[in-house]
Design an enzyme around this catalytic site. Structure first.
Site, PDB file in Angstrom:
ATOM      1  N   SER A   1      73.904  48.458  69.826  1.00 51.02           N
ATOM      2  CA  SER A   1      74.798  49.053  68.884  1.00 51.02           C
ATOM      3  C   SER A   1      76.078  48.140  68.703  1.00 51.02           C
ATOM      4  O   SER A   1      77.277  48.880  69.049  1.00 51.02           O
ATOM      5  CB  SER A   1      74.896  50.557  69.047  1.00 51.02           C
ATOM      6  OG  SER A   1      73.604  51.266  68.955  1.00 51.02           O
TER       7      SER A   1
ATOM      8  N   GLY B   1      69.713  50.341  68.319  1.00 48.33           N
ATOM      9  CA  GLY B   1      69.729  50.998  67.214  1.00 48.33           C
ATOM     10  C   GLY B   1      70.163  52.519  67.033  1.00 48.33           C
ATOM     11  O   GLY B   1      69.949  53.250  66.143  1.00 48.33           O
TER      12      GLY B   1
ATOM     13  N   GLU C   1      61.636  45.753  72.109  1.00 49.11           N
ATOM     14  CA  GLU C   1      60.760  46.154  70.904  1.00 49.11           C
ATOM     15  C   GLU C   1      59.422  45.442  71.293  1.00 49.11           C
ATOM     16  O   GLU C   1      58.309  45.868  70.951  1.00 49.11           O
ATOM     17  CB  GLU C   1      61.284  45.757  69.547  1.00 49.11           C
ATOM     18  CG  GLU C   1      62.398  47.129  69.237  1.00 49.11           C
ATOM     19  CD  GLU C   1      63.285  46.711  68.468  1.00 49.11           C
ATOM     20  OE1 GLU C   1      63.264  45.488  67.634  1.00 49.11           O
ATOM     21  OE2 GLU C   1      64.506  47.225  68.286  1.00 49.11           O
TER      22      GLU C   1
ATOM     23  N   GLU D   1      70.257  44.384  77.244  1.00 48.87           N
ATOM     24  CA  GLU D   1      70.135  45.554  76.329  1.00 48.87           C
ATOM     25  C   GLU D   1      69.656  46.355  76.804  1.00 48.87           C
ATOM     26  O   GLU D   1      68.645  46.886  76.808  1.00 48.87           O
ATOM     27  CB  GLU D   1      69.383  44.881  75.035  1.00 48.87           C
ATOM     28  CG  GLU D   1      69.613  43.338  74.413  1.00 48.87           C
ATOM     29  CD  GLU D   1      69.251  43.357  73.153  1.00 48.87           C
ATOM     30  OE1 GLU D   1      70.108  43.366  71.996  1.00 48.87           O
ATOM     31  OE2 GLU D   1      67.889  43.568  73.043  1.00 48.87           O
TER      32      GLU D   1
ATOM     33  N   HIS E   1      62.380  40.911  74.077  1.00 47.56           N
ATOM     34  CA  HIS E   1      62.979  42.043  73.551  1.00 47.56           C
ATOM     35  C   HIS E   1      62.311  43.268  73.878  1.00 47.56           C
ATOM     36  O   HIS E   1      60.997  43.281  73.932  1.00 47.56           O
ATOM     37  CB  HIS E   1      62.962  41.783  72.137  1.00 47.56           C
ATOM     38  CG  HIS E   1      64.014  42.825  71.476  1.00 47.56           C
ATOM     39  ND1 HIS E   1      63.817  44.069  70.914  1.00 47.56           N
ATOM     40  CD2 HIS E   1      65.331  42.517  71.096  1.00 47.56           C
ATOM     41  CE1 HIS E   1      64.815  44.676  70.667  1.00 47.56           C
ATOM     42  NE2 HIS E   1      65.843  43.749  70.524  1.00 47.56           N
TER      43      HIS E   1
ATOM     44  N   GLY F   1      71.627  43.596  66.273  1.00 49.92           N
ATOM     45  CA  GLY F   1      70.645  43.778  65.271  1.00 49.92           C
ATOM     46  C   GLY F   1      71.348  44.508  63.977  1.00 49.92           C
ATOM     47  O   GLY F   1      71.697  43.756  63.092  1.00 49.92           O
ATOM     48  N   GLY F   2      71.412  45.551  63.811  1.00 49.79           N
ATOM     49  CA  GLY F   2      71.925  46.371  62.674  1.00 49.79           C
ATOM     50  C   GLY F   2      73.191  45.744  62.139  1.00 49.79           C
ATOM     51  O   GLY F   2      73.228  45.579  60.871  1.00 49.79           O
TER      52      GLY F   2
ATOM     53  N   ASN G   1      69.931  39.367  65.442  1.00 53.06           N
ATOM     54  CA  ASN G   1      68.622  39.558  65.311  1.00 53.06           C
ATOM     55  C   ASN G   1      68.084  40.119  64.077  1.00 53.06           C
ATOM     56  O   ASN G   1      68.575  41.603  64.181  1.00 53.06           O
ATOM     57  CB  ASN G   1      68.207  40.230  66.741  1.00 53.06           C
ATOM     58  CG  ASN G   1      66.737  40.680  66.823  1.00 53.06           C
ATOM     59  OD1 ASN G   1      65.954  40.299  65.935  1.00 53.06           O
ATOM     60  ND2 ASN G   1      66.501  41.578  67.862  1.00 53.06           N
ATOM     61  N   TRP G   2      67.797  39.710  63.222  1.00 48.53           N
ATOM     62  CA  TRP G   2      67.345  40.316  61.940  1.00 48.53           C
ATOM     63  C   TRP G   2      66.234  41.336  61.960  1.00 48.53           C
ATOM     64  O   TRP G   2      65.950  41.818  60.817  1.00 48.53           O
ATOM     65  CB  TRP G   2      67.480  39.345  60.850  1.00 48.53           C
ATOM     66  CG  TRP G   2      68.756  38.897  60.255  1.00 48.53           C
ATOM     67  CD1 TRP G   2      69.878  39.385  60.782  1.00 48.53           C
ATOM     68  CD2 TRP G   2      68.827  37.944  59.243  1.00 48.53           C
ATOM     69  NE1 TRP G   2      70.983  38.643  60.052  1.00 48.53           N
ATOM     70  CE2 TRP G   2      70.364  37.896  59.129  1.00 48.53           C
ATOM     71  CE3 TRP G   2      68.193  37.108  58.412  1.00 48.53           C
ATOM     72  CZ2 TRP G   2      70.802  36.858  58.099  1.00 48.53           C
ATOM     73  CZ3 TRP G   2      68.715  36.193  57.560  1.00 48.53           C
ATOM     74  CH2 TRP G   2      70.346  36.235  57.386  1.00 48.53           C
ATOM     75  N   LYS G   3      65.177  41.015  62.942  1.00 49.01           N
ATOM     76  CA  LYS G   3      64.172  41.956  63.283  1.00 49.01           C
ATOM     77  C   LYS G   3      63.232  41.833  61.923  1.00 49.01           C
ATOM     78  O   LYS G   3      63.366  40.892  61.387  1.00 49.01           O
ATOM     79  CB  LYS G   3      64.759  43.436  63.533  1.00 49.01           C
ATOM     80  CG  LYS G   3      65.424  43.331  64.722  1.00 49.01           C
ATOM     81  CD  LYS G   3      65.580  44.759  65.373  1.00 49.01           C
ATOM     82  CE  LYS G   3      66.545  44.804  66.629  1.00 49.01           C
ATOM     83  NZ  LYS G   3      66.799  46.241  67.226  1.00 49.01           N
TER      84      LYS G   3
HETATM   85  P1  PGA Z   1      71.040  46.844  67.333  1.00 45.97           P
HETATM   86  O1  PGA Z   1      70.066  46.109  67.973  1.00 45.97           O
HETATM   87  O2  PGA Z   1      72.563  46.081  67.364  1.00 45.97           O
HETATM   88  O3  PGA Z   1      70.751  47.487  66.046  1.00 45.97           O
HETATM   89  O4  PGA Z   1      71.365  48.010  68.457  1.00 45.97           O
HETATM   90  C1  PGA Z   1      69.991  45.401  69.061  1.00 45.97           C
HETATM   91  C2  PGA Z   1      69.132  44.415  69.249  1.00 45.97           C
HETATM   92  O5  PGA Z   1      67.916  45.082  69.276  1.00 45.97           O
HETATM   93  O6  PGA Z   1      68.913  43.165  69.711  1.00 45.97           O
END
Ligand code: PGA
Length: 254
Positions: free
Chosen positions: A212, A177, A102, A171, A100, A233-234, A14-16
């Site tokens: 994470s 994050g 966010e 999640e 998600h 994500g990260g 998930n490159w956001k």
């Molecule tokens: P993260 O994000 O790996 O940076 O914690 C995961 C996500 O939001 O899907």
């Protein structure tokens, strides 16, 4: 002994709202060097505008699926700035991430809205990665299972799971994050709880963990029988890390 998975293991990037064209180019120079048949599914969700580019790249490297990070709950019309799942499907998009945390927190997406999005995305033949997860406050108040059950029930209302087009991503919001991963025991408990509420098709549905995930913790997560992959994500922004995650996924795929 490794816990091999018969369900599809998916490693979803998930490159956001990240990655410039230059960064995408460097990512794929490295990614295409991998030149190997992954046993697990590599899936990448870039920003909308980069979807056609990634589709082209996927034809060249042939080793990953391309998805979106969101889609509208409406098919078409006067909704400036929104993106229809029909348009995503037209562009050859394979999947969409919906619900998600966010989107829930920053864009006030309710369970009911997410449910409409899921139904419409499925109508347009997109695979759906449906995200659920509790906040730290909810976990500390002992409400994790209640929150998850409510999100699952409302989000999946009227959804036909027999089609095999829906995956769930657990999640925990406090792990996204933050560098804090849920312990394998914490994640495993919630995954088992989710599976026990998916009805007769539960055993066929991949449940991914997100929050994470990194190359140094993926093995212990995938070693749990109910954790069928990761939403990342990260660590998915750097090709070398993402490749390591995919290689780990392949090791655990039956
Ligand atoms: P993260 O994000 O790996 O940076 O914690 C995961 C996500 O939001 O899907």
């Amino acid at each position: 002994m490794m816990n091999m998975h018969k369900r599809d293991i998916c490693i979803v990037a998930n490159w956001k709202m990240n990655q410039t064209l230059e960064e995408i180019k460097s990512f794929f120079i490295e990614f295409s060097k991998m030149k190997m048949d992954l046993k697990c599914k590599a899936m990448i969700a870039p920003q909308f505008i980069h979807i056609p580019l990634l589709k082209d790249l996927s034809f060249t490297t042939g080793s990953f699926l391309v998805g979106a990070q969101n889609a509208s709950h409406l098919e078409k019309g006067a909704f400036t700035g929104d993106i229809s799942p029909l348009a995503l499907s037209d562009m050859g998009c394979d999947f969409v991430i919906l619900g998600h945390s966010e989107r829930r927190a920053f864009f006030q997406e309710s369970d009911e809205l997410i449910n409409q999005k899921i139904l419409l995305a499925l109508k347009h033949h997109l695979k759906v990665i449906f995200c659920v997860g509790e906040t730290l406050e909810e976990r500390e108040a002992g409400k994790t299972n209640d929150v998850i059950l409510s999100q699952l029930t409302k989000g999946l209302h009227g959804v036909d799971l027999s089609l095999g087009q829906v995956m769930i991503a657990y999640e925990p919001v406090w792990a996204i994050g933050t560098g804090k991963t849920a312990t394998t025991a914490e994640a495993s408990d919630v995954h088992a709880f989710i599976r026990s509420h998916l009805g007769e098709f539960a055993e066929k549905i991949s449940i991914l963990y997100g929050g994470s995930v990194r190359p140094d913790n993926i093995d212990s997560l995938l070693n749990e029988k109910n954790i069928d992959g990761a939403l990342v994500g990260g660590a998915s922004l750097k090709a070398s890390d993402y490749i390591q995650l995919c290689l780990a996924g392949s090791r655990f795929q039956y």
